[in-house]
Design a protein around this motif. Structure first.
Motif, PDB file in Angstrom:
ATOM      1  N   ASN A 371     -59.810 -86.064 -16.519  1.00  0.00           N
ATOM      2  CA  ASN A 371     -58.858 -84.831 -16.822  1.00  0.00           C
ATOM      3  C   ASN A 371     -60.094 -83.931 -15.924  1.00  0.00           C
ATOM      4  O   ASN A 371     -59.823 -82.911 -15.067  1.00  0.00           O
ATOM      5  CB  ASN A 371     -57.522 -84.173 -16.869  1.00  0.00           C
ATOM      6  CG  ASN A 371     -56.223 -84.081 -16.481  1.00  0.00           C
ATOM      7  OD1 ASN A 371     -56.240 -83.773 -14.960  1.00  0.00           O
ATOM      8  ND2 ASN A 371     -55.866 -82.962 -17.285  1.00  0.00           N
ATOM      9  N   SER A 372     -60.867 -83.623 -17.890  1.00  0.00           N
ATOM     10  CA  SER A 372     -62.062 -82.106 -17.430  1.00  0.00           C
ATOM     11  C   SER A 372     -62.489 -82.793 -16.157  1.00  0.00           C
ATOM     12  O   SER A 372     -63.369 -81.603 -15.661  1.00  0.00           O
ATOM     13  CB  SER A 372     -62.778 -82.646 -19.028  1.00  0.00           C
ATOM     14  OG  SER A 372     -61.562 -82.273 -19.470  1.00  0.00           O
ATOM     15  N   VAL A 373     -63.366 -84.132 -16.041  1.00  0.00           N
ATOM     16  CA  VAL A 373     -64.071 -84.246 -15.250  1.00  0.00           C
ATOM     17  C   VAL A 373     -63.936 -84.170 -13.802  1.00  0.00           C
ATOM     18  O   VAL A 373     -64.539 -83.365 -12.768  1.00  0.00           O
ATOM     19  CB  VAL A 373     -64.466 -85.634 -15.846  1.00  0.00           C
ATOM     20  CG1 VAL A 373     -66.385 -85.746 -14.236  1.00  0.00           C
ATOM     21  CG2 VAL A 373     -66.273 -85.483 -16.776  1.00  0.00           C
ATOM     22  N   ASN A 374     -62.825 -83.950 -13.342  1.00  0.00           N
ATOM     23  CA  ASN A 374     -62.463 -84.005 -11.884  1.00  0.00           C
ATOM     24  C   ASN A 374     -62.007 -82.978 -11.724  1.00  0.00           C
ATOM     25  O   ASN A 374     -62.257 -82.712 -10.389  1.00  0.00           O
ATOM     26  CB  ASN A 374     -61.396 -85.832 -11.707  1.00  0.00           C
ATOM     27  CG  ASN A 374     -61.668 -86.818 -11.716  1.00  0.00           C
ATOM     28  OD1 ASN A 374     -62.554 -86.737 -11.713  1.00  0.00           O
ATOM     29  ND2 ASN A 374     -60.311 -87.700 -12.450  1.00  0.00           N
ATOM     30  N   TRP A 375     -61.532 -81.802 -12.518  1.00  0.00           N
ATOM     31  CA  TRP A 375     -60.921 -80.916 -12.630  1.00  0.00           C
ATOM     32  C   TRP A 375     -62.432 -79.564 -12.145  1.00  0.00           C
ATOM     33  O   TRP A 375     -62.604 -79.076 -11.093  1.00  0.00           O
ATOM     34  CB  TRP A 375     -60.277 -79.960 -13.402  1.00  0.00           C
ATOM     35  CG  TRP A 375     -58.838 -80.561 -12.848  1.00  0.00           C
ATOM     36  CD1 TRP A 375     -57.738 -81.062 -13.423  1.00  0.00           C
ATOM     37  CD2 TRP A 375     -57.577 -79.398 -12.040  1.00  0.00           C
ATOM     38  NE1 TRP A 375     -56.454 -81.512 -12.809  1.00  0.00           N
ATOM     39  CE2 TRP A 375     -56.633 -80.389 -12.048  1.00  0.00           C
ATOM     40  CE3 TRP A 375     -58.118 -77.970 -11.247  1.00  0.00           C
ATOM     41  CZ2 TRP A 375     -55.389 -79.769 -11.239  1.00  0.00           C
ATOM     42  CZ3 TRP A 375     -56.802 -77.694 -10.714  1.00  0.00           C
ATOM     43  CH2 TRP A 375     -55.715 -78.258 -10.356  1.00  0.00           C
ATOM     44  N   GLN A 376     -63.623 -79.539 -13.103  1.00  0.00           N
ATOM     45  CA  GLN A 376     -64.839 -79.223 -12.587  1.00  0.00           C
ATOM     46  C   GLN A 376     -65.105 -79.697 -11.596  1.00  0.00           C
ATOM     47  O   GLN A 376     -66.446 -79.376 -10.946  1.00  0.00           O
ATOM     48  CB  GLN A 376     -65.138 -79.257 -14.061  1.00  0.00           C
ATOM     49  CG  GLN A 376     -65.011 -78.646 -14.944  1.00  0.00           C
ATOM     50  CD  GLN A 376     -65.653 -78.108 -16.083  1.00  0.00           C
ATOM     51  OE1 GLN A 376     -66.646 -77.168 -15.603  1.00  0.00           O
ATOM     52  NE2 GLN A 376     -66.193 -78.110 -17.384  1.00  0.00           N
ATOM     53  N   TRP A 377     -65.287 -80.778 -11.013  1.00  0.00           N
ATOM     54  CA  TRP A 377     -66.114 -81.609  -9.810  1.00  0.00           C
ATOM     55  C   TRP A 377     -65.117 -80.647  -8.452  1.00  0.00           C
ATOM     56  O   TRP A 377     -65.557 -79.494  -7.955  1.00  0.00           O
ATOM     57  CB  TRP A 377     -65.858 -83.014  -9.850  1.00  0.00           C
ATOM     58  CG  TRP A 377     -66.689 -83.529  -8.428  1.00  0.00           C
ATOM     59  CD1 TRP A 377     -67.750 -84.535  -8.560  1.00  0.00           C
ATOM     60  CD2 TRP A 377     -65.772 -83.654  -6.721  1.00  0.00           C
ATOM     61  NE1 TRP A 377     -67.654 -84.850  -6.838  1.00  0.00           N
ATOM     62  CE2 TRP A 377     -66.651 -84.410  -6.090  1.00  0.00           C
ATOM     63  CE3 TRP A 377     -64.392 -83.353  -6.773  1.00  0.00           C
ATOM     64  CZ2 TRP A 377     -66.450 -84.197  -4.879  1.00  0.00           C
ATOM     65  CZ3 TRP A 377     -64.111 -83.887  -5.293  1.00  0.00           C
ATOM     66  CH2 TRP A 377     -65.498 -84.211  -4.507  1.00  0.00           C
ATOM     67  N   SER A 378     -63.365 -80.511  -8.934  1.00  0.00           N
ATOM     68  CA  SER A 378     -63.234 -79.634  -7.649  1.00  0.00           C
ATOM     69  C   SER A 378     -63.597 -78.724  -8.299  1.00  0.00           C
ATOM     70  O   SER A 378     -63.373 -78.032  -6.530  1.00  0.00           O
ATOM     71  CB  SER A 378     -62.010 -79.806  -7.888  1.00  0.00           C
ATOM     72  OG  SER A 378     -61.052 -81.076  -7.106  1.00  0.00           O
ATOM     73  N   ALA A 379     -63.881 -77.811  -8.889  1.00  0.00           N
ATOM     74  CA  ALA A 379     -64.305 -76.678  -9.548  1.00  0.00           C
ATOM     75  C   ALA A 379     -65.645 -75.894  -8.465  1.00  0.00           C
ATOM     76  O   ALA A 379     -66.027 -75.100  -8.389  1.00  0.00           O
ATOM     77  CB  ALA A 379     -63.246 -76.310 -10.239  1.00  0.00           C
ATOM     78  N   GLY A 380     -66.338 -77.416  -8.833  1.00  0.00           N
ATOM     79  CA  GLY A 380     -67.768 -76.781  -8.229  1.00  0.00           C
ATOM     80  C   GLY A 380     -68.533 -76.124  -9.899  1.00  0.00           C
ATOM     81  O   GLY A 380     -69.313 -76.106  -9.392  1.00  0.00           O
ATOM     82  N   SER A 381     -67.344 -75.919 -10.728  1.00  0.00           N
ATOM     83  CA  SER A 381     -68.524 -76.260 -12.029  1.00  0.00           C
ATOM     84  C   SER A 381     -69.362 -77.254 -12.879  1.00  0.00           C
ATOM     85  O   SER A 381     -69.345 -76.955 -14.324  1.00  0.00           O
ATOM     86  CB  SER A 381     -67.218 -74.817 -13.097  1.00  0.00           C
ATOM     87  OG  SER A 381     -65.410 -75.615 -12.920  1.00  0.00           O
ATOM     88  N   GLY A 382     -68.106 -78.363 -12.446  1.00  0.00           N
ATOM     89  CA  GLY A 382     -68.915 -78.991 -12.813  1.00  0.00           C
ATOM     90  C   GLY A 382     -70.381 -79.419 -13.439  1.00  0.00           C
ATOM     91  O   GLY A 382     -71.254 -79.634 -12.195  1.00  0.00           O
ATOM     92  N   ILE A 383     -71.063 -79.994 -14.293  1.00  0.00           N
ATOM     93  CA  ILE A 383     -72.393 -80.611 -14.244  1.00  0.00           C
ATOM     94  C   ILE A 383     -72.356 -81.521 -12.969  1.00  0.00           C
ATOM     95  O   ILE A 383     -73.803 -81.549 -12.946  1.00  0.00           O
ATOM     96  CB  ILE A 383     -73.040 -81.552 -16.023  1.00  0.00           C
ATOM     97  CG1 ILE A 383     -71.609 -82.797 -15.889  1.00  0.00           C
ATOM     98  CG2 ILE A 383     -72.379 -80.269 -16.378  1.00  0.00           C
ATOM     99  CD1 ILE A 383     -72.920 -83.048 -16.947  1.00  0.00           C
ATOM    100  N   ASP A 384     -71.879 -82.291 -12.849  1.00  0.00           N
ATOM    101  CA  ASP A 384     -72.133 -83.255 -11.055  1.00  0.00           C
ATOM    102  C   ASP A 384     -70.277 -82.782 -10.410  1.00  0.00           C
ATOM    103  O   ASP A 384     -69.628 -83.742 -10.734  1.00  0.00           O
ATOM    104  CB  ASP A 384     -72.702 -84.860 -11.781  1.00  0.00           C
ATOM    105  CG  ASP A 384     -72.304 -85.075 -10.058  1.00  0.00           C
ATOM    106  OD1 ASP A 384     -72.266 -84.766  -9.532  1.00  0.00           O
ATOM    107  OD2 ASP A 384     -72.638 -86.717 -10.077  1.00  0.00           O
ATOM    108  N   ALA A 385     -71.026 -82.351  -9.543  1.00  0.00           N
ATOM    109  CA  ALA A 385     -69.437 -80.837  -9.058  1.00  0.00           C
ATOM    110  C   ALA A 385     -69.695 -81.076  -7.198  1.00  0.00           C
ATOM    111  O   ALA A 385     -70.755 -81.307  -6.814  1.00  0.00           O
ATOM    112  CB  ALA A 385     -69.185 -80.409  -9.536  1.00  0.00           C
ATOM    113  N   ASN A 386     -68.480 -80.970  -6.726  1.00  0.00           N
ATOM    114  CA  ASN A 386     -68.218 -80.460  -4.935  1.00  0.00           C
ATOM    115  C   ASN A 386     -68.933 -79.238  -5.004  1.00  0.00           C
ATOM    116  O   ASN A 386     -68.231 -78.688  -6.560  1.00  0.00           O
ATOM    117  CB  ASN A 386     -67.306 -81.208  -4.627  1.00  0.00           C
ATOM    118  CG  ASN A 386     -66.618 -80.993  -3.076  1.00  0.00           C
ATOM    119  OD1 ASN A 386     -68.329 -80.694  -2.476  1.00  0.00           O
ATOM    120  ND2 ASN A 386     -65.561 -80.392  -2.461  1.00  0.00           N
TER     121      ASN A 386
END
Length: 456
Positions: A371-386
């Protein structure tokens, strides 16, 4: 009779490919124990949909254990305190369990180890989280090199069979009646859709896997089509440990076609666990600090938009279909998850954490790492993200991936519309809302908000 050992169960509710049961059985009598520990999880206690699943999964596991001459002991409270109480009742001094990597479970393991000889085993991931490291010995932050390195460790070991018998202790410790935990909803009972769609438990997981094996070679062609339903739908079974990733891998790896794409999704699950092992607060803290200054919307208008998103009343058929599917079944198609997440974050400019929390309460497969990794991927805020500036257009996504029949199923107000109109109806049936924001307007607002923090 020898002193019994405890198998401490959490998200590993199965008998096959369960190393803790095998290790405990070799020592003598076994006491399987599940502790409902809301105290250690605190604000990460399971949401309503997951609690519904847990009730049925525990009931299924208890039936499977009784067929082996055993049973499941249920306790509620702090894990280390309840296990210590069982020690006083039975004399058990050794606890076998599978490793868990959520920060609260790691805390609980440390507490249990102060009272017992705690022996932790692997088995919920393709490779032990933390074991896949770079040439310099450090953990990976980006998925692609992580996946390349993980593939060098694959295939995983062959799954262990289920034990044929578990010796019971001389006497059984007290156990809570499952119904007393009130995991099932009442007043109202909103779980009818969940009952219609799911069979929790190890047998249900194996049945779901058998159905997916037939479709697995065409996974790449089908997985993005909500109307087709080409995903595996194994995620809740994996989350609760009713099936192991090794069992799934060995069932599909040699089937050909586009199976490799699906195996990469199993690899993403391992990657997510490695992220939270490095960053335990990833569910609440941006992976990229520049996003700390992003001007997310707040106030009455934002709360009204959030409520419209949660209830499937945004006026965007593909978004509304996904949110209604989630409420009805506790699950949502993966492509649609990306669309609804992007819409909340970028069109509505609402903090990704609000969406993550909603999914946490409503998904039967609500997994902290995923949940955390996928939401941060969508937000662009993750360490590996869109990238934040890549904003999904829900109307074109809906048409591109042929979501017409999916919308008809979950937004029945639009069921009579042809494919040429259903993705963005010009004339809307009575009761179906206009879009709460235009695509161009939402995109411009999102880009302006990001421009204010870009480069920070």
């Amino acid at each position: 009779m020898s002193t019994p050992t405890i198998v401490w169960l959490r998200r590993d509710l199965r008998l096959a490919d369960q190393a803790a049961f095998h290790a405990a059985a070799r020592q003598g009598p076994v006491i399987p124990v599940y502790v409902l520990d809301d105290e250690v999880a605190q604000h990460r206690r399971m949401g309503g949909a997951a609690r519904w699943w847990l009730h049925h999964s525990l009931r299924s596991l208890d039936a499977d254990l009784r067929a082996l001459g055993s049973r499941l002991v249920l306790r509620r409270g702090r894990s280390h305190e309840e296990l210590a109480a069982i020690r006083r009742e039975t004399g058990a001094r050794t606890v076998h369990a599978l490793h868990h990597y959520e920060p609260w479970w790691r805390n609980a393991e440390r507490a249990v180890a102060q009272h017992f000889d705690l022996r932790l085993h692997h088995g919920n991931y393709l490779a032990p989280p933390g074991s896949i490291t770079s040439g310099g010995g450090g953990p990976y932050k980006i998925f692609t090199p992580f996946w390349r390195a993980l593939q060098q460790r694959l295939p995983p070991p062959m799954p262990l069979p289920a034990p044929q018998h578990l010796a019971p202790p001389a006497f059984w410790p007290a156990s809570d009646p499952l119904g007393r935990w009130r995991l099932l909803p009442s007043a109202p009972d909103w779980a009818g859709g969940l009952r219609d769609h799911w069979q929790p438990g190890e047998a249900g997981a194996q049945s779901r896997l058998a159905r997916f094996v037939v479709q697995a070679p065409s996974y790449e062609q089908r997985r993005n089509l909500p109307s087709v339903g080409g995903t595996a739908m194994l995620s809740p079974h994996l989350h609760f440990g009713e099936i192991s990733p090794a069992q799934i891998w060995h069932a599909v790896a040699g089937l050909g076609g586009s199976v490799e794409t699906f195996l990469g999704e199993l690899g993403w699950r391992d990657y997510a666990q490695n992220v939270i092992l490095q960053l335990p607060d990833y569910g609440s803290r941006n992976g990229k600090t520049q996003f700390d200054a992003l001007p997310w919307r707040s106030g009455d208008a934002a709360e009204a938009d959030l409520a419209a998103w949660q209830s499937g009343r945004t006026g965007y058929p593909i978004v509304d279909a996904g949110m209604r599917e989630l409420w009805h079944t506790g699950w949502m198609h993966n492509r649609v998850r990306m669309i609804v997440a992007s819409f909340l974050i970028k069109h509505l400019l609402i903090d990704w954490r609000r969406g993550e929390q909603w999914f946490w309460d409503t998904l039967v497969d609500a997994d902290y790492a995923q949940n955390s990794v996928n939401w941060q991927w969508s937000a662009g805020s993750g360490i590996d993200a869109n990238m934040f500036v890549r904003i999904m257009a829900p109307l074109s996504q809906s048409e591109m991936f042929g979501a017409g029949d999916y919308i008809r199923r979950w937004v029945p107000e639009l069921a009579s519309l042809p494919d040429s109109q259903i993705h963005d109806p010009v004339r809307r049936p009575d009761g179906y809302p206009r879009p709460i924001i235009g695509h161009a307007e939402g995109r411009a607002r999102a880009l302006a908000a990001f421009a204010a923090v870009k480069g920070k």
